[in-house]
Each structure stands twice: as C-alpha cells, then as structure tokens.
Design an enzyme around this catalytic site. Structure first.
Site: not given
Length: 601
Positions: A115, A222, A280, A357-358
């Site tokens: 990440d 990200d 993302e 994860h969000d």
C-alpha cells in the site's frame, strides 16, 4: 440438460487465448496485517504471521497478495500516516521479514504489492518536521501552508471552509510558524505538495524505488486522484448549514495537474520495474472521468477502484456519511452494469470487489445474515456475483469464509477507528438524540471497524488469531466458533470451499468471466440478478448465464435455453450454491440461490 457442480480442473476447450498482463487474470487478496495473524502474542498481527499462513493463500487460489500499510507510523490512522517509508512499524516486524514474504510469495507463484500512501505523511515524518520548523526551510513548500483569515470580529479562521473526511476543518494552525497546514484527513496527516517537483522526485526515489528494488511487484496507491489540488483555495458552497466546514471534494479530486502527475509517476517509478498499479479513485462517479486513468495508451495506472457500488447505503461521504440509506437491488444492478461495461470498446480495464478495509462486511450489507442457512447461501451467491464479473478480482481477508459485521449489541467502545470515533463524537456534540441514534445505526452497518476484526482461523481462544492469553487489539467476533477456517476446511459445502471452486471456475473460463462482455437481464426485478456473460463482443461464442436470487423467497428461474438462444442439450449447469446433495429445480430458484450455466464453443 447436463449438470456438474464445479468447473473442470483442466483448461476449457477453446478458452481465451492471448497474451494479456498477468494481473488481468489474477485474483488479488487484501491483507489488513494488524488483524490477520499475530505470531508473537502481542495481540497485533504481523508479517511473520502472514508468512505462517502463506500456504493457506496459495491453496485458496490467490495470485497476488496486497498488504495494507506496514511502514513506520504513529498509527493515528492505522498506518495511513507514514513517518518513514523505508522502515517497518516495529510490531509488524522488520524489512527482512518483508524480504522473506516477497520470497515466499514468489516461490509459490504469487506476487506481493504494498500500500503506497503518498498524498500525505505523518506529522512525525522527517520531511514535515523540517517543513514546519521555519518558513524559510528548504522543505517548507513540500507541504501546503497558508496564512490565516480573520472574520468581521477579528477572530482567526482557517484559509478555507473545507471539511475534512474525518470531520472538522482540513486546516490546522501551527503556532511556531503562525500558519495553517492542509490535511484532507486527520491533523496528524498533513498533505504533501505535489506541485513541488522536488517533493515528487523524493516520493518516487525514497518510497517507490526503495521497495521495487527489493522485489515488491507493485502498489495499491492510496487516494491517487487527490494529489493535484485547485490552487485558488476558494470556499466551498454551504451545503451543511449545521457546520462551519463544508464538503469540498471538487477542490482536491481530479485536479488540474493530476494526469500529468500520474503519467510522471508511471514513467519515473512504475514502468521501469513493470510494476502493477491499482489506484484508489474516490469522488469520480463518471466513466468519462475514470477512463483517462486506466487507458493503456495514457500510461498512467493499470486499474483503479471506483467506489459507487461499495459505498451503497452511505450518505454523502462527509457529515451524513454514516446516516444509512437503504437501497434497492435495482440500484446495485445498475451500478454493477455501469462499472462493468464502461471499458467496452476501450483499452481500459476494470476491477471487481465488494469488500475492503474501509467498509462493512459484504454479506452483512448485500446478503442476508438473519439465519445461518441464509448467511451461507447469500455468502455463496455473492461469491458467484464477484467471480463471474469482468475485470481483475480483489478479495478481502475473511470474505472467503463469510465473516460478518460486529454484533449490534456491542457498544461504541469496541469501535477503534478514528473515523467512527469522530463521526460519533460529532453526532453527540450536536445534541440531537435522533442524529446520535441514526449515526450509531449507520456505524453498525457501514463502519470501517467491521472489516478490521481479527481473522477467524479456528475455535481456539482468540479465534487462532493470537495465542491464548494474548489480548487482541480489537475484540474477536462472538461467532468465531461457528465461522472459522478450520471448521470450513472440514466441510465440503462450506463458504470457503465454495470460493475455491468458484475461483477455479473463473480461471478455467476466463474468456467468459474475466474478459467477457456483460449484458444485464431483468433490470427492473428487485429479487433476481440475472446477466449473460459472453466470450466476445457479439455474444456469439461461449456464453454463460448467471442467475441469482437476492431475496429470502423462492423466485421463478428464467428459461435458460431460451435466454441463451441455444439448444437445451448444449447447456451445462456449471455451478450452483445449494450444495452437492440438493435438488436443482429448473423453474424455481430457492431463497438466495445462485447458478451459472454455460454453453457454446
């Protein structure tokens, strides 16, 4: 009509043949390292723990492991506040542990991506410490600093009225240098200034090159569309009269230089290593905005995550994010169609995902957890939905065993995420009991915390995530004795075993499922989710019909041969969710039943 339970293990006849990048056919598996496997009893998952479970991932059918942030960090936002990109957060392990994980993945024919968080750093990063040390420091312009404004009464106010994603202002006052710095997220996460060329080169050199040279195969990037901000720094219009701070994503998403920056990143760091990239991409709901990021000719990113589908049920992403909005199946189907077909006739590529994860757990949001039977059925049906979609498939840890949201009985003290805490505190501060109640209800469905509970490996204390006597950083789900890997490995009809079969089916018929075109049928039904997948753009070659009942009531099953416009004798039932001993009725779909039929050569 012929019938088999799963795809054959061998290559399908006339299957898709062609040289395509490995990542298009790959199954990616996202690991949230704090919650995957604790190897040393400190209650915190770690990289040696991932190594302990590497064969589980290989056996599942994973091709690429994606590791959420592991870099050194004060953990204000679970590692998305990096203080040193070249060091590992000590509870996770060491650089040598990462090297060992890279080697273990490669030995098993898998790859590893990390990440990459470079929209912002931690306030503890050396770059920011220099930047805030004085207005004349050479790194002052590596972050975004602005002087104060003053209202009619002479009170100091931030440079703009922008609302942070984590509530409050996007600006924090720095006493030493008497200016504000920008942070789209927490005050501990100051935004880097990508308009500064030195900053960008340092990002490429000190983050990306460092890890790519060590053998990492790429990055999930990200907040990739927030690097270029509008530089006029205007106030956003007032859309939330209850707050002095207003949502303003148009000020920082898809900004004026964003494609220049991403092309440069690709040229300077990704392309030289043939590194895979998935970005993302938030607040970008139009395909015409997304395509430039993932067009092969543009040489920017390989793939992006567009969030319209996974955000179903949430509010506006800012003040009302956790005020839950129920949605009909037709909305889910429309978005699935939109973000599957948008690449047709282009050189772009899509991603397939319904967990990360969000967000809350998919089976709790899109499935049915009212009974154990419907939980299992709906988890398998969601698996069919995901594994038959066009694009690269991403699974999130625990999705393959049907992990569910926290129980509603748990109190707010079990919610550890900074976003959950801030939105709940904001609701309490409003003094409106109805808002507090609605926020709690929304968090029970949507909070990021749900996906971060410890992984459920077995029925031993702490679910096998951590040794007995350890205290996991988040509470283990109450249902870990019923939902865990060990139990499902012993059950050929389990959700886990179904995922393995579905993943094999996806790869065997990748011409249809990974690369095939999508045509939605029954668009107005609020119970049936039906579509045809075809191996070419004319739907004249091999075709599959996917029929799924997204309800707790029996529904009529479409006539398969008529729908596929073929002889009934050429149709094969490739997969279904009822189990090997169940009777599959031609004209009826049982509650939360899914099937895949295939025909044509």
């Amino acid at each position: 009509m012929g019938s088999i339970d799963v795809a054959p293990a061998t290559e399908a006849p006339n299957a898709f043949v062609g040289k395509v990048p490995y990542w298009k056919d790959a199954t990616f598996y996202q690991i949230y390292p704090a919650s995957f496997q604790d190897s040393n009893g400190d209650g915190w998952g770690d990289i040696p723990g991932v190594l302990q479970r590497i064969d589980y991932l290989a056996d599942l059918g994973v091709d690429v492991v994606w590791l959420c942030p592991i870099f050194d960090s004060p953990q204000a936002d679970m590692g998305y506040d990096v203080s040193d990109y070249t060091k590992i957060y000590a509870p996770y392990g060491t650089i040598e542990d990462v090297d060992a994980l890279i080697s273990a993945c490669h030995q098993r024919g898998m790859k590893l991506i990390l990440d990459l968080v470079v929209n912002h750093t931690s306030i503890e990063h050396a770059w920011f410490k220099e930047s805030r040390s004085s207005k004349t420091n050479p790194k002052r312009d590596w972050y975004i600093w602005k002087p104060a404004r003053y209202d009619a009464n002479g009170n100091r106010i931030p440079p703009t009225n922008w609302r942070s994603y984590f509530a409050g202002s996007t600006w924090t006052w720095d006493e030493l240098t008497q200016e504000y710095y920008l942070h789209l997220y927490a005050p501990e996460q100051p935004d880097l200034n990508w308009d500064n060329a030195e900053t960008r080169q340092a990002i490429y050199r000190d983050t990306m090159h460092f890890w790519l040279k060590r053998g990492v195969d790429g990055f999930r990037i990200d907040t990739v569309n927030k690097y270029s901000k509008r530089t006029d720094y205007l106030d956003a219009p007032t859309t939330d009269p209850t707050s002095p701070y207003q949502p303003a994503p148009e000020m920082w998403c898809n900004g004026p230089r964003i494609h220049e920056f991403i092309q440069e990143m690709n040229h300077e760091a990704l392309a030289p290593y043939n590194a895979v990239s998935v970005g993302e991409l938030s607040n970008t709901p139009c395909p015409t905005q997304v395509l430039p990021y993932v067009s092969a000719a543009a040489k920017e990113l390989d793939m992006v995550f567009e969030f319209s589908t996974i955000r179903l049920g949430t509010g506006d992403g800012f003040g009302a994010k956790y005020i839950y909005n129920p949605f009909p199946l037709t909305r889910l189907k429309h978005l699935t169609e939109k973000w599957t077909t948008f690449i047709e006739g282009t050189d772009a590529w899509a991603t397939v995902f319904c967990e990360n994860h969000d967000n809350g757990r998919a089976v709790s949001r899109f499935g049915d957890t009212s009974t154990r039977e419907l939980w299992a059925r709906s988890a398998k049906t969601l698996a069919l939905w995901q594994t038959t979609m066009t694009g690269t498939l991403f699974l999130y840890q625990g999705q393959e065993i049907g992990m569910v949201n926290m129980p509603p009985s748990w109190g707010m003290e079990e919610y550890k995420d900074i976003e959950s805490a801030n939105f709940y505190a904001e609701a309490v501060k409003s003094g409106d009991p109805a808002r507090v109640q609605a926020t709690v209800r929304g968090l029970q469905i949507l909070a990021r915390d749900h996906s971060r509970l410890p992984f459920q490996w077995d029925d031993s204390p702490n679910a096998g995530f951590a040794r007995e006597g350890a205290r996991p950083w988040m509470r283990v789900h109450d249902n870990y004795r019923e939902i865990n890997v060990a139990r499902q490995l012993e059950d050929p009809e389990s959700v886990l075993e179904f995922y393995k079969k579905a993943l094999r089916m996806r790869k065997t018929y990748r011409d249809v499922f990974v690369h095939g075109v999508f045509r939605l049928l029954e668009p107005e039904s609020e119970s049936l989710f039906v579509y045809v997948k075809g191996a070419d753009s004319q739907l004249s070659g091999r075709r599959a019909l996917v029929v799924m009942n997204f309800s707790a009531d029996a529904q009529p099953c479409p006539d398969v041969a008529r729908t596929l416009k073929c002889d009934e004798r050429s149709v094969v039932l490739l997969s279904h969710t009822l189990g090997s001993g169940a009777t599959v009725e031609d004209g009826v779909l049982q509650p939360w039943e899914g099937r895949v039929y295939i025909t044509g050569d």
